[in-house]
Scaffold this motif. Sequence first.
Motif, PDB file in Angstrom:
ATOM      1  N   GLU A 111    -106.924 124.887 -63.399  1.00  0.00           N
ATOM      2  CA  GLU A 111    -106.788 126.340 -64.235  1.00  0.00           C
ATOM      3  C   GLU A 111    -108.241 125.799 -64.977  1.00  0.00           C
ATOM      4  O   GLU A 111    -108.804 127.109 -65.453  1.00  0.00           O
ATOM      5  N   TYR A 112    -108.246 124.710 -66.186  1.00  0.00           N
ATOM      6  CA  TYR A 112    -109.324 124.664 -67.056  1.00  0.00           C
ATOM      7  C   TYR A 112    -110.374 125.110 -66.282  1.00  0.00           C
ATOM      8  O   TYR A 112    -111.560 126.103 -67.215  1.00  0.00           O
ATOM      9  N   LEU A 113    -111.468 124.929 -65.603  1.00  0.00           N
ATOM     10  CA  LEU A 113    -112.351 124.951 -64.857  1.00  0.00           C
ATOM     11  C   LEU A 113    -112.330 126.359 -64.357  1.00  0.00           C
ATOM     12  O   LEU A 113    -113.423 126.869 -64.626  1.00  0.00           O
ATOM     13  N   LYS A 114    -111.324 127.104 -64.007  1.00  0.00           N
ATOM     14  CA  LYS A 114    -111.266 128.733 -63.931  1.00  0.00           C
ATOM     15  C   LYS A 114    -111.479 129.016 -64.629  1.00  0.00           C
ATOM     16  O   LYS A 114    -112.883 129.987 -65.173  1.00  0.00           O
ATOM     17  N   ARG A 115    -111.215 128.907 -65.727  1.00  0.00           N
ATOM     18  CA  ARG A 115    -111.439 129.648 -67.214  1.00  0.00           C
ATOM     19  C   ARG A 115    -112.861 130.216 -67.906  1.00  0.00           C
ATOM     20  O   ARG A 115    -113.038 130.928 -68.470  1.00  0.00           O
ATOM     21  N   ARG A 116    -112.657 128.153 -67.007  1.00  0.00           N
ATOM     22  CA  ARG A 116    -115.035 128.305 -67.992  1.00  0.00           C
ATOM     23  C   ARG A 116    -116.024 128.712 -67.101  1.00  0.00           C
ATOM     24  O   ARG A 116    -117.233 129.054 -66.978  1.00  0.00           O
ATOM     25  N   GLY A 117    -115.125 129.474 -65.551  1.00  0.00           N
ATOM     26  CA  GLY A 117    -116.418 130.435 -65.159  1.00  0.00           C
ATOM     27  C   GLY A 117    -116.700 129.411 -63.531  1.00  0.00           C
ATOM     28  O   GLY A 117    -117.705 129.211 -63.145  1.00  0.00           O
ATOM     29  N   THR A 118    -116.376 128.100 -63.877  1.00  0.00           N
ATOM     30  CA  THR A 118    -116.758 127.233 -62.955  1.00  0.00           C
ATOM     31  C   THR A 118    -116.461 127.288 -61.250  1.00  0.00           C
ATOM     32  O   THR A 118    -115.062 127.312 -61.209  1.00  0.00           O
ATOM     33  N   ARG A 119    -117.203 127.007 -60.355  1.00  0.00           N
ATOM     34  CA  ARG A 119    -116.401 127.194 -59.367  1.00  0.00           C
ATOM     35  C   ARG A 119    -116.247 126.379 -58.595  1.00  0.00           C
ATOM     36  O   ARG A 119    -116.619 125.804 -58.612  1.00  0.00           O
ATOM     37  N   LEU A 120    -115.333 126.458 -57.473  1.00  0.00           N
ATOM     38  CA  LEU A 120    -114.560 125.458 -56.745  1.00  0.00           C
ATOM     39  C   LEU A 120    -114.464 124.984 -55.854  1.00  0.00           C
ATOM     40  O   LEU A 120    -113.812 125.672 -54.785  1.00  0.00           O
ATOM     41  N   VAL A 121    -114.596 124.416 -54.942  1.00  0.00           N
ATOM     42  CA  VAL A 121    -115.224 124.109 -53.135  1.00  0.00           C
ATOM     43  C   VAL A 121    -114.693 122.920 -52.765  1.00  0.00           C
ATOM     44  O   VAL A 121    -114.457 121.854 -53.557  1.00  0.00           O
ATOM     45  N   SER A 122    -113.698 122.906 -51.744  1.00  0.00           N
ATOM     46  CA  SER A 122    -113.054 121.751 -51.238  1.00  0.00           C
ATOM     47  C   SER A 122    -113.913 121.542 -49.684  1.00  0.00           C
ATOM     48  O   SER A 122    -114.429 121.794 -48.826  1.00  0.00           O
ATOM     49  N   TYR A 123    -114.137 120.535 -50.061  1.00  0.00           N
ATOM     50  CA  TYR A 123    -115.403 119.923 -48.575  1.00  0.00           C
ATOM     51  C   TYR A 123    -114.627 119.054 -48.317  1.00  0.00           C
ATOM     52  O   TYR A 123    -114.794 117.259 -48.313  1.00  0.00           O
ATOM     53  N   CYS A 124    -114.327 118.984 -46.908  1.00  0.00           N
ATOM     54  CA  CYS A 124    -113.981 118.619 -45.670  1.00  0.00           C
ATOM     55  C   CYS A 124    -114.182 118.130 -44.407  1.00  0.00           C
ATOM     56  O   CYS A 124    -115.150 118.179 -43.895  1.00  0.00           O
ATOM     57  N   CYS A 125    -113.941 116.331 -45.410  1.00  0.00           N
ATOM     58  CA  CYS A 125    -115.201 115.346 -44.124  1.00  0.00           C
ATOM     59  C   CYS A 125    -113.631 114.386 -43.546  1.00  0.00           C
ATOM     60  O   CYS A 125    -114.393 112.997 -42.991  1.00  0.00           O
ATOM     61  N   GLY A 126    -112.769 114.573 -43.408  1.00  0.00           N
ATOM     62  CA  GLY A 126    -111.973 113.502 -42.989  1.00  0.00           C
ATOM     63  C   GLY A 126    -110.743 114.772 -41.952  1.00  0.00           C
ATOM     64  O   GLY A 126    -111.011 116.022 -42.049  1.00  0.00           O
ATOM     65  N   PRO A 127    -110.537 113.774 -40.764  1.00  0.00           N
ATOM     66  CA  PRO A 127    -109.555 114.665 -40.120  1.00  0.00           C
ATOM     67  C   PRO A 127    -108.164 115.234 -40.383  1.00  0.00           C
ATOM     68  O   PRO A 127    -107.005 114.713 -40.346  1.00  0.00           O
ATOM     69  N   GLU A 128    -107.847 115.630 -41.476  1.00  0.00           N
ATOM     70  CA  GLU A 128    -106.833 115.324 -42.252  1.00  0.00           C
ATOM     71  C   GLU A 128    -105.663 116.740 -40.736  1.00  0.00           C
ATOM     72  O   GLU A 128    -104.237 116.681 -41.447  1.00  0.00           O
ATOM     73  N   TYR A 129    -105.598 117.737 -40.174  1.00  0.00           N
ATOM     74  CA  TYR A 129    -104.569 117.231 -39.185  1.00  0.00           C
ATOM     75  C   TYR A 129    -104.166 116.528 -38.669  1.00  0.00           C
ATOM     76  O   TYR A 129    -103.009 116.384 -39.005  1.00  0.00           O
ATOM     77  N   VAL A 130    -105.045 115.586 -37.778  1.00  0.00           N
ATOM     78  CA  VAL A 130    -104.456 114.287 -37.281  1.00  0.00           C
ATOM     79  C   VAL A 130    -104.033 113.427 -38.387  1.00  0.00           C
ATOM     80  O   VAL A 130    -102.668 113.140 -38.050  1.00  0.00           O
ATOM     81  N   SER A 131    -104.674 113.756 -40.009  1.00  0.00           N
ATOM     82  CA  SER A 131    -103.648 112.862 -41.203  1.00  0.00           C
ATOM     83  C   SER A 131    -102.051 113.132 -40.985  1.00  0.00           C
ATOM     84  O   SER A 131    -100.959 112.376 -40.995  1.00  0.00           O
ATOM     85  N   ALA A 132    -102.085 114.395 -40.766  1.00  0.00           N
ATOM     86  CA  ALA A 132    -100.805 115.993 -41.260  1.00  0.00           C
ATOM     87  C   ALA A 132     -99.894 115.126 -40.284  1.00  0.00           C
ATOM     88  O   ALA A 132     -99.374 115.016 -40.691  1.00  0.00           O
ATOM     89  N   MET A 133    -100.720 115.401 -38.550  1.00  0.00           N
ATOM     90  CA  MET A 133     -99.522 115.130 -37.964  1.00  0.00           C
ATOM     91  C   MET A 133     -98.855 114.259 -37.993  1.00  0.00           C
ATOM     92  O   MET A 133     -97.750 113.669 -37.605  1.00  0.00           O
ATOM     93  N   GLN A 134     -99.957 112.712 -38.075  1.00  0.00           N
ATOM     94  CA  GLN A 134     -99.232 111.575 -37.745  1.00  0.00           C
ATOM     95  C   GLN A 134     -98.764 111.264 -38.908  1.00  0.00           C
ATOM     96  O   GLN A 134     -97.357 110.731 -38.552  1.00  0.00           O
TER      97      GLN A 134
END
Length: 393
Positions: A111-134
């Motif tokens: 919320e703090y960054l959004k109020r300042r106009g900062t862009r937020l990127v999610s960078y996915c570099c792990g097998p998140e589906y596999v981690s959640a499934m297990q």
Amino acid sequence: MRIGLDAPTRAPRTHGGPRSGLRVAITLGPREPHEGPWRKSIEQSAMFLCLALQQADNVQSAFLVNVTDLAPDHGLPWDTRWQPVFSFEEVRDRLDVVIELGGQLDAQRTEYLKRRGTRLVSYCCGPEYVSAMQAVQFERRLRGRDLFVNQRYDAVWIIPQVAENSRGFVEVLRHRRAKVVPFVWDPVLLERRCEGLRAGGLYRPRQGPARLSVMESNVDVVNFCLYPVLIAEQAYRCRPDALRFLHVTNCERFASTNEDFIAIMSYLDLVRDGKASFIGRHDTPEFLAEMTDAVISHQWSNPLNEFYLEVCWQGYPLIHNATMCHDLGYYYPGNDVERGAQVLLEALAGHDRAWESYRERQRHAIARYLPRSPAVVRAYADLLDELMLCPLH
């Protein structure tokens, strides 16, 4: 290399064209001492991405930010005098873009960054589906009711090797379509770790039967040691004189307490003949330099990772089935144990005839992933331009 934070603070911006002189932060999230290899891998990924962004012509500065309560340089695999790490509070008012990679921002910081106009990127570099499934199937708790899924990203970027299994998973939960972005790797940490090792940790021919290594992480189904062990076993049955010993790392707990693993291994000739060991975690460069003539690997829905590049950069023969880098090392298809054994024996028979040119070919092929690759730098510059054109989410 642009790292400094001394530029004046910009006013928030929510519209208009792409901007040059961007200040970009990539997050780290160290949690505790002696973290596992996956955590170290993700922190290295953050640093490699930072190196690439520092080359982009629309980036004024790119730097690493620790978003946990631990010391900013806690347990990192590099000297922070060379690549510094800042706390979130030090830089939160100076950011145009935050790429969440190695540590997650909570709702308040978002919320703090959004109020300042900062862009937020999610960078996915792990097998998140596999981690959640297990986590669900095998009760490997992620965070349970405390799990926070941020749904306020302005973009979601995902590296190619995890896109097939995890893209849909992250898109639905994050409410954003994901873009597949270039994988980035650099040998700088590997080479610094190899200083002082025999021959700088590089492959050198050795007389006699081969010492094989399997160094899968064994933390999930995507990189598990069983198929590489079976490939070594099949090769041993064909040419017992060609193999001296098999080391399987990251495996001590299975060999000590897992009755199913112990039972399977007991049927192998390598084990019966006393030519296999199942040991704990070891430092990759040192283990290669001291204990290894060839590496056998296998992946399932993870067709490119840093380990393959480390092995090949140092000139070691890598027998693998990773489709996204099939031009590296010695490739066999899918789960074909028979073909894998043939490829292994062919590599052992011919590698030393051209080991120096092999290493040069590997490094030439790996150049496409380096932070200084013009294609990599241009791709990330374009992604940032596109990000700044989009309205804040």
